[in-house]
Design a protein around this motif. Structure first.
Motif, PDB file in Angstrom:
ATOM      1  N   ALA A  26      50.328  13.687 -20.938  1.00 43.06           N
ATOM      2  CA  ALA A  26      51.284  14.164 -19.933  1.00 43.06           C
ATOM      3  C   ALA A  26      52.653  13.532 -20.146  1.00 43.06           C
ATOM      4  O   ALA A  26      53.688  14.192 -20.008  1.00 43.06           O
ATOM      5  CB  ALA A  26      50.764  13.856 -18.533  1.00 43.06           C
ATOM      6  N   LYS A  27      52.678  12.241 -20.497  1.00 44.01           N
ATOM      7  CA  LYS A  27      53.943  11.566 -20.751  1.00 44.01           C
ATOM      8  C   LYS A  27      54.667  12.196 -21.933  1.00 44.01           C
ATOM      9  O   LYS A  27      55.865  12.472 -21.865  1.00 44.01           O
ATOM     10  CB  LYS A  27      53.703  10.083 -21.024  1.00 44.01           C
ATOM     11  N   ARG A  28      53.927  12.412 -23.013  1.00 35.99           N
ATOM     12  CA  ARG A  28      54.551  12.979 -24.205  1.00 35.99           C
ATOM     13  C   ARG A  28      55.008  14.407 -23.969  1.00 35.99           C
ATOM     14  O   ARG A  28      56.072  14.819 -24.454  1.00 35.99           O
ATOM     15  CB  ARG A  28      53.581  12.903 -25.378  1.00 35.99           C
ATOM     16  N   LEU A  29      54.221  15.184 -23.231  1.00 36.86           N
ATOM     17  CA  LEU A  29      54.625  16.546 -22.905  1.00 36.86           C
ATOM     18  C   LEU A  29      55.884  16.539 -22.044  1.00 36.86           C
ATOM     19  O   LEU A  29      56.812  17.344 -22.265  1.00 36.86           O
ATOM     20  CB  LEU A  29      53.491  17.275 -22.178  1.00 36.86           C
ATOM     21  N   ALA A  30      55.936  15.641 -21.059  1.00 36.30           N
ATOM     22  CA  ALA A  30      57.120  15.550 -20.198  1.00 36.30           C
ATOM     23  C   ALA A  30      58.364  15.206 -21.016  1.00 36.30           C
ATOM     24  O   ALA A  30      59.439  15.785 -20.813  1.00 36.30           O
ATOM     25  CB  ALA A  30      56.896  14.505 -19.107  1.00 36.30           C
ATOM     26  N   ILE A  94      62.229   9.356 -18.347  1.00 37.05           N
ATOM     27  CA  ILE A  94      60.819   9.616 -18.661  1.00 37.05           C
ATOM     28  C   ILE A  94      60.323   8.642 -19.725  1.00 37.05           C
ATOM     29  O   ILE A  94      59.220   8.088 -19.624  1.00 37.05           O
ATOM     30  CB  ILE A  94      60.640  11.080 -19.119  1.00 37.05           C
ATOM     31  N   TYR A  95      61.144   8.385 -20.733  1.00 36.65           N
ATOM     32  CA  TYR A  95      60.752   7.422 -21.774  1.00 36.65           C
ATOM     33  C   TYR A  95      60.581   6.026 -21.174  1.00 36.65           C
ATOM     34  O   TYR A  95      59.673   5.277 -21.564  1.00 36.65           O
ATOM     35  CB  TYR A  95      61.802   7.403 -22.877  1.00 36.65           C
ATOM     36  N   LYS A  99      55.478   2.763 -20.159  1.00 33.99           N
ATOM     37  CA  LYS A  99      54.652   1.573 -19.978  1.00 33.99           C
ATOM     38  C   LYS A  99      53.988   1.531 -18.603  1.00 33.99           C
ATOM     39  O   LYS A  99      53.119   0.702 -18.354  1.00 33.99           O
ATOM     40  CB  LYS A  99      55.499   0.312 -20.166  1.00 33.99           C
ATOM     41  N   GLY A 100      54.410   2.408 -17.709  1.00 35.74           N
ATOM     42  CA  GLY A 100      53.857   2.413 -16.360  1.00 35.74           C
ATOM     43  C   GLY A 100      52.639   3.295 -16.237  1.00 35.74           C
ATOM     44  O   GLY A 100      52.309   4.085 -17.141  1.00 35.74           O
ATOM     45  N   TYR A 107      55.448  13.218 -13.195  1.00 43.61           N
ATOM     46  CA  TYR A 107      56.412  13.892 -14.072  1.00 43.61           C
ATOM     47  C   TYR A 107      56.775  15.270 -13.542  1.00 43.61           C
ATOM     48  O   TYR A 107      57.915  15.735 -13.706  1.00 43.61           O
ATOM     49  CB  TYR A 107      55.856  13.969 -15.490  1.00 43.61           C
ATOM     50  N   ALA A 108      55.837  15.927 -12.891  1.00 45.31           N
ATOM     51  CA  ALA A 108      56.149  17.218 -12.255  1.00 45.31           C
ATOM     52  C   ALA A 108      57.210  17.030 -11.174  1.00 45.31           C
ATOM     53  O   ALA A 108      58.143  17.837 -11.056  1.00 45.31           O
ATOM     54  CB  ALA A 108      54.881  17.826 -11.666  1.00 45.31           C
ATOM     55  N   LEU A 109      57.094  15.959 -10.390  1.00 38.16           N
ATOM     56  CA  LEU A 109      58.086  15.677  -9.354  1.00 38.16           C
ATOM     57  C   LEU A 109      59.457  15.370  -9.954  1.00 38.16           C
ATOM     58  O   LEU A 109      60.491  15.773  -9.411  1.00 38.16           O
ATOM     59  CB  LEU A 109      57.618  14.516  -8.483  1.00 38.16           C
ATOM     60  N   VAL A 110      59.479  14.672 -11.084  1.00 33.21           N
ATOM     61  CA  VAL A 110      60.755  14.374 -11.749  1.00 33.21           C
ATOM     62  C   VAL A 110      61.453  15.670 -12.143  1.00 33.21           C
ATOM     63  O   VAL A 110      62.667  15.832 -11.935  1.00 33.21           O
ATOM     64  CB  VAL A 110      60.526  13.482 -12.989  1.00 33.21           C
ATOM     65  N   PHE A 111      60.703  16.618 -12.696  1.00 31.34           N
ATOM     66  CA  PHE A 111      61.314  17.889 -13.107  1.00 31.34           C
ATOM     67  C   PHE A 111      61.762  18.719 -11.907  1.00 31.34           C
ATOM     68  O   PHE A 111      62.803  19.391 -11.963  1.00 31.34           O
ATOM     69  CB  PHE A 111      60.344  18.686 -13.977  1.00 31.34           C
TER      70      PHE A 111
END
Length: 399
Positions: A26-30, A94-95, A99-100, A107-111
């Motif tokens: 999910a992190k990498r996709l975001a 996002i990067y 580490k978190g 990540y959906a909320l960030v977008f």
């Protein structure tokens, strides 16, 4: 149409991430989706200003016809710089979260927040501007509430109440101007400008006060700042970066796009008071920053001081102040996100943010210390750094 794409793509990205399993994928996709959004903006930036491309950056369609409101968005030079800030900083934020322990919903909320903020910076309709303004609050509320630190429920609730109160004042002001539009009422920005100019000086003064409070809370400006230090300290690092790097620029942008062009007589009557509040905030927040023991809280108070200068320079309403405000919004966004990223790296490695417990970084991580120093010098506006140009113009315009 590209403006609509810049607003819509993060929504589609949020939907994809909400359906994606949590974990490293999910992190990498975001990160990949945020880079794609940056690429879309890069194309828009390359096309901006070219002859015959005006229609590429504006879009208007009937939305709520009964209220005279349209889904009308456009990008001019000021909007372009603010959208640049959104597109550039979100991949960095996002990067910084890698580490978190953040789920796909984070990540959906960030977008979703990115989409709403781009909507704020491009809306050319009063009701649409208000809707995007409120939508930007919802994701950051849940980001702070779910992934924040100690006392996050109480602190996040205070932040929510502050910003919601300001939003309601802004809505009341916009509705007053809307019902003053001649003939068929309209929320179109030019129609609101015209109606605002025809109001009496006292009415414009009330409109100025209501909208300035809304924008002052968002920035924040003294004495509407008390939610900020606690929220910045408690919010997760990516949330703090979103708040400080991008979201507070909604307030300074609102001064330029909506407040001063809408009620020029109100600005003439009350701008001096607003400027003095901004200047008091600079001195007050700087004094508090000097005595802070927590690195993250120090950055929070220094941010209030920087925003106070932006507000004061913009409210001076001259060419130097307005240009400096736009330049400094971008520079401050980059610098403060970088500094909060550094604060998170230090905290992750050492387990403390207490300044008196830290030291000797240069000896163990010289390259990291070099980047830290560059961002620090940019933050204090040393000549030849990115922070100098905007602050010099702001102070020139203010004096």
């Amino acid at each position: 149409m590209i403006t609509v794409l810049l607003i819509l793509f993060p929504v589609l990205a949020a939907a994809a991430l909400a359906l994606f399993p949590s974990g490293g994928g999910a992190k990498r996709l975001a990160l990949a989706l945020s880079a794609l959004e940056l690429g879309i903006f890069g194309y828009a930036f390359a096309q901006f200003g070219k002859t015959g491309n005006t229609g590429l950056f504006s879009y208007s369609v009937a939305w709520i016809e009964a209220f005279g409101s349209k889904f009308s968005v456009a990008m001019d030079g000021v909007s372009l710089m603010m959208v640049l800030l959104c597109a550039l900083l979100v991949p960095i934020i996002i990067y910084a979260s890698f580490k978190g322990n953040y789920s796909n919903n984070f990540y959906a909320l960030v977008f979703l927040m990115q989409s709403a903020m781009i909507g704020v910076f491009t809306a050319m309709d009063g009701l649409l501007f208000y809707v995007f303004w409120e939508l930007a609050l919802i994701p950051i509320y849940f980001i702070c509430l779910v992934w924040g630190g100690d006392n996050r429920s109480r602190i996040t609730f205070k932040f929510f109440v502050y910003t919601l109160t300001g939003s309601l004042l802004m809505l009341a002001a916009l509705l007053y101007v809307y019902y003053s539009t001649p003939g068929v009422h309209s929320f179109a920005i030019q129609d609101l400008y015209q109606a605002g100019h025809e109001l009496s000086r006292s009415a414009q003064g009330y409109i100025f006060g209501a909208m300035f409070i809304a924008f002052a809370i968002k920035m924040p400006v003294f004495p509407f700042h008390t939610w900020q230090p606690d929220t910045y300290q408690t919010a997760p690092a990516p949330g703090t970066m979103l708040l400080s790097g991008i979201m507070l620029k909604m307030g300074t942008y609102g001064l330029i796009r909506w407040l001063m062009p809408l009620v020029p007589l109100g600005w003439d009557s009350w701008s001096s008071t607003a400027v003095w509040l901004s200047v008091i905030g600079i001195v007050y927040a700087s004094c508090l920053a000097i005595v802070q023991k927590d690195f993250k809280r120090l950055l929070a108070y220094s941010s209030i001081a920087h925003v106070g200068l932006m507000s004061a320079g913009i409210l001076a309403f001259n060419t130097e102040g307005l240009q400096g405000g736009v330049v400094q919004m971008v520079a401050h966004g980059i610098n403060i996100v970088g500094l909060f990223f550094i604060a998170e790296i230090i905290y992750t490695r050492t387990g403390t943010r207490q300044i008196n417990e830290l030291g000797g970084i240069r000896g163990v991580a010289p390259q990291f210390a070099l980047f830290f120093l560059i961002l620090l010098l940019g933050s204090v506006a040393l000549p030849l750094t990115n922070g100098f140009v905007g602050e010099f113009l702001l102070m020139n315009g203010l004096y």
